[in-house]
Design a protein around this motif. Structure first.
Motif, PDB file in Angstrom:
ATOM      1  N   PRO A 112       0.822  -1.226   0.000  1.00  0.00           N
ATOM      2  CA  PRO A 112       0.000   0.000   0.000  1.00  0.00           C
ATOM      3  C   PRO A 112       0.851   1.269   0.000  1.00  0.00           C
ATOM      4  O   PRO A 112       0.508   2.244  -0.686  1.00  0.00           O
ATOM      5  CB  PRO A 112      -0.803  -0.105   1.301  1.00  0.00           C
ATOM      6  CG  PRO A 112      -0.672  -1.525   1.762  1.00  0.00           C
ATOM      7  CD  PRO A 112       0.551  -2.103   1.145  1.00  0.00           C
ATOM      8  N   LYS A 113       1.951   1.263   0.754  1.00  0.00           N
ATOM      9  CA  LYS A 113       2.790   2.476   0.802  1.00  0.00           C
ATOM     10  C   LYS A 113       3.415   2.767  -0.563  1.00  0.00           C
ATOM     11  O   LYS A 113       3.508   3.910  -0.999  1.00  0.00           O
ATOM     12  CB  LYS A 113       3.896   2.307   1.854  1.00  0.00           C
ATOM     13  CG  LYS A 113       3.398   2.556   3.267  1.00  0.00           C
ATOM     14  CD  LYS A 113       4.522   2.553   4.282  1.00  0.00           C
ATOM     15  CE  LYS A 113       4.895   1.139   4.598  1.00  0.00           C
ATOM     16  NZ  LYS A 113       5.522   0.865   5.859  1.00  0.00           N
ATOM     17  N   CYS A 114       3.876   1.693  -1.220  1.00  0.00           N
ATOM     18  CA  CYS A 114       4.483   1.886  -2.547  1.00  0.00           C
ATOM     19  C   CYS A 114       3.434   2.319  -3.566  1.00  0.00           C
ATOM     20  O   CYS A 114       3.706   3.157  -4.429  1.00  0.00           O
ATOM     21  CB  CYS A 114       5.175   0.600  -3.012  1.00  0.00           C
ATOM     22  SG  CYS A 114       6.723   0.281  -2.131  1.00  0.00           S
ATOM     23  N   ARG A 115       2.224   1.785  -3.445  1.00  0.00           N
ATOM     24  CA  ARG A 115       1.164   2.159  -4.393  1.00  0.00           C
ATOM     25  C   ARG A 115       0.788   3.633  -4.212  1.00  0.00           C
ATOM     26  O   ARG A 115       0.548   4.357  -5.170  1.00  0.00           O
ATOM     27  CB  ARG A 115      -0.068   1.274  -4.196  1.00  0.00           C
ATOM     28  CG  ARG A 115       0.200  -0.207  -4.464  1.00  0.00           C
ATOM     29  CD  ARG A 115      -1.088  -0.990  -4.616  1.00  0.00           C
ATOM     30  NE  ARG A 115      -1.778  -0.593  -5.846  1.00  0.00           N
ATOM     31  CZ  ARG A 115      -1.464  -1.069  -7.053  1.00  0.00           C
ATOM     32  NH1 ARG A 115      -0.476  -1.946  -7.183  1.00  0.00           N
ATOM     33  NH2 ARG A 115      -2.110  -0.665  -8.114  1.00  0.00           N
ATOM     34  N   ARG A 116       0.780   4.053  -2.945  1.00  0.00           N
ATOM     35  CA  ARG A 116       0.475   5.459  -2.679  1.00  0.00           C
ATOM     36  C   ARG A 116       1.550   6.365  -3.304  1.00  0.00           C
ATOM     37  O   ARG A 116       1.271   7.376  -3.932  1.00  0.00           O
ATOM     38  CB  ARG A 116       0.379   5.699  -1.160  1.00  0.00           C
ATOM     39  CG  ARG A 116      -0.368   6.978  -0.807  1.00  0.00           C
ATOM     40  CD  ARG A 116      -0.588   7.143   0.709  1.00  0.00           C
ATOM     41  NE  ARG A 116      -0.921   5.894   1.372  1.00  0.00           N
ATOM     42  CZ  ARG A 116      -0.264   5.388   2.422  1.00  0.00           C
ATOM     43  NH1 ARG A 116       0.770   6.048   2.934  1.00  0.00           N
ATOM     44  NH2 ARG A 116      -0.620   4.254   2.981  1.00  0.00           N
TER      45      ARG A 116
END
Ligand code: ACM
Ligand code: ZN
Length: 506
Positions: free
Chosen positions: A309-313
């Motif tokens: 999720p952090k990388c997608r954000r």
């Protein structure tokens, strides 16, 4: 009488007669070269197994400072060596040139010393390198090599005018130097357990700051630049084992004892990775005077970034379409951090992928390893290039020959011939592109090279061949000539206690 030098000098002419000396000749000359002269005297003595403190013979070798023998950087490495019955004169404008000349003389002494008498044919040599980057890379993560072994290697490599030591200091299988603000990199990251045989003791293996300083000074005295590599953002399982919060899944992770490409890499969505990298770069800037820092960048899977999720954000914030673009973004960021420290970044050729609009600085040096295409592409985009193609003579972990008993990585072969024939400048390059080619490099990955002796066997004589490929003018390259000179040169390596491969060359 043939003198069988490797690499072959640019210009060599034999004269009438011989220089003869009872015992080793003393070395004297201009004071600016004191360091080089003292070191060479020590090398000559050790090479021949002579006891320390032995009074050298009269100073028959004179080292003289002269105006540059060539223009530009090449001039610093150029030297002229004149040997007559009456004495030996070595001329250069800088310490590097004097050192290279003394190493050529060292080869002549190794071959010409017999029963306490030195005999060298009278001759004139005028010499300078084709490329400024004549490198050797050692992977000390998969197998840890001791400082004393690395010193032995550097000393012998410098006999061949090799002038860059690329030190691959971190990988999935071990982190090898201390970073004060991140003690777990050593406490956890430098320790490896044989995961299939857990009863075996854990090995904690790293270089202390004192050992690093000593090695850098040792290399510097031999006019070798030490380029440290910290492989980012992939090949980082040792760092993740130490600081699991920096990975996408949070771990736990282990320092790996298997080989390959692992999906766990630094989380591109977590700003705390930059704190670690800042501290790492500060440490490298403190230990290593070289202008270059290698940031790796090879073999970075994006599967964790895709799921995180952090990388997608991060991907969304940056307006990127593909996870791979995160690597280019990281490269640009690391490059900026190095620039703040007055360092020039170097990366494996993957660092150029998917980097349109990324603003990679033009000074970023690309090391082409998956072939020569990466180097061609990089030079067309204005980046300096070091050629180290795995499929074209530069991977020294590959077997020397297709014989079942030859050690090395799988079925891949790098014959001495391949190493000799490799040329960092490719036919399709324009003049401008060719001018961006700094040189080339041989790489020893150590997944399967379990000991120093074994490393020697993989390095020599292929690095002798590469040294000629990188030093001597293209017009003088002649494999038949190299093959004729090699046996005499391998006797020198024997005298230096170097194990070298002696099977078929071609
Ligand atoms: C490499 O051989 N992975 C640079
Ligand atoms: Zn992530």
């Amino acid at each position: 009488m043939q003198i069988d030098l490797i690499p072959r000098p640019v210009y060599l002419e034999y004269q009438e007669g011989f220089f003869q000396n009872a015992g080793l000749p003393g070395i004297g000359g201009d004071r600016v070269f004191q360091g080089e002269m003292a070191l060479a005297a020590e090398q000559f003595r050790r090479d021949l197994g002579l006891p320390p403190g032995e009074a050298p013979g009269k100073a028959a070798v004179a080292c003289r400072e002269v105006p540059p023998l060539r223009e530009g950087e090449q001039g610093k490495e150029a030297y002229r060596l004149t040997i007559t019955a009456g004495g030996i004169t070595l001329e250069a404008s800088a310490g590097a040139g004097i050192y290279h000349g003394l190493q050529t003389l060292r080869q002549l002494i190794l071959s010409g010393y017999d029963h306490n008498t030195l005999t060298i044919p009278a001759l004139t040599i005028s010499d300078y390198p084709r490329f400024p980057w004549r490198g050797f890379m050692l992977d000390v993560s998969r197998h840890f090599y001791t400082p004393s072994f690395i010193k032995k290697l550097l000393d012998v490599l410098s006999l061949h005018h090799i002038n860059v030591f690329h030190w691959h200091l971190t990988d999935d299988q071990g982190w090898r130097f201390p970073v004060p603000a991140y003690p777990e990199l050593i406490e956890t990251g430098s320790k490896r357990r044989d995961l299939r045989n857990p009863q075996t003791p854990e090995l904690k293996q790293f270089y202390t700051s004192g050992e690093i300083r000593e090695l850098v000074a040792y290399a510097g005295a031999r006019h070798i630049t030490v380029v440290p590599e910290v492989d980012l953002p992939g090949h980082t399982k040792a760092a993740l084992a130490a600081y699991p919060e920096l990975g996408c899944t949070g771990g736990p992770y282990q320092v790996d004892d298997q080989h390959g490409i692992f999906s766990d890499v630094l989380c591109a969505g977590n700003d705390r990775i930059f704190d670690l990298v800042e501290a790492v770069f500060d440490t490298l800037a403190e230990f290593f005077p070289a202008p270059y820092v290698h940031i790796g960048g090879d073999e970075v899977p994006v599967s964790r970034w895709e799921a995180c999720p952090k990388c997608r954000r991060r991907l969304e914030e940056l307006g990127f379409e593909r996870p791979r673009q995160l690597q280019g973004w990281l490269t640009a960021r690391f490059a900026r951090m190095l620039k703040e420290r007055l360092k020039i970044p170097l990366g494996w050729d993957e660092v150029l992928e998917d980097t349109e609009k990324m603003g990679l600085p033009p000074e970023l040096v690309v090391m082409s390893w998956r072939g020569r295409e990466g180097g061609v592409k990089a030079s067309s985009a204005g980046h300096p290039v070091v050629m180290s193609p795995s499929n074209d003579g530069c991977y020294l972990d590959y077997r020397n020959y297709d014989l079942p008993e030859e050690p090395g990585a799988g079925s891949r072969i790098t014959r001495v011939y391949d190493t000799y024939m490799t040329d960092p400048v490719t036919p399709e390059m324009t003049r401008d592109q060719a001018a961006l080619v700094l040189g080339g490099q041989g790489n020893l990955w150590s997944e399967l090279i379990y000991a120093g002796r074994w490393a020697e066997y993989m390095i020599f004589p292929r690095m002798c061949a590469l040294a000629e490929s990188l030093w001597s003018p293209r017009e003088l390259k002649d494999f038949a000539s190299f093959s004729r000179r090699l046996p005499a040169h391998q006797k020198r390596l024997d005298m230096l206690n170097i194990l070298s491969y002696r099977g078929p060359l071609q």
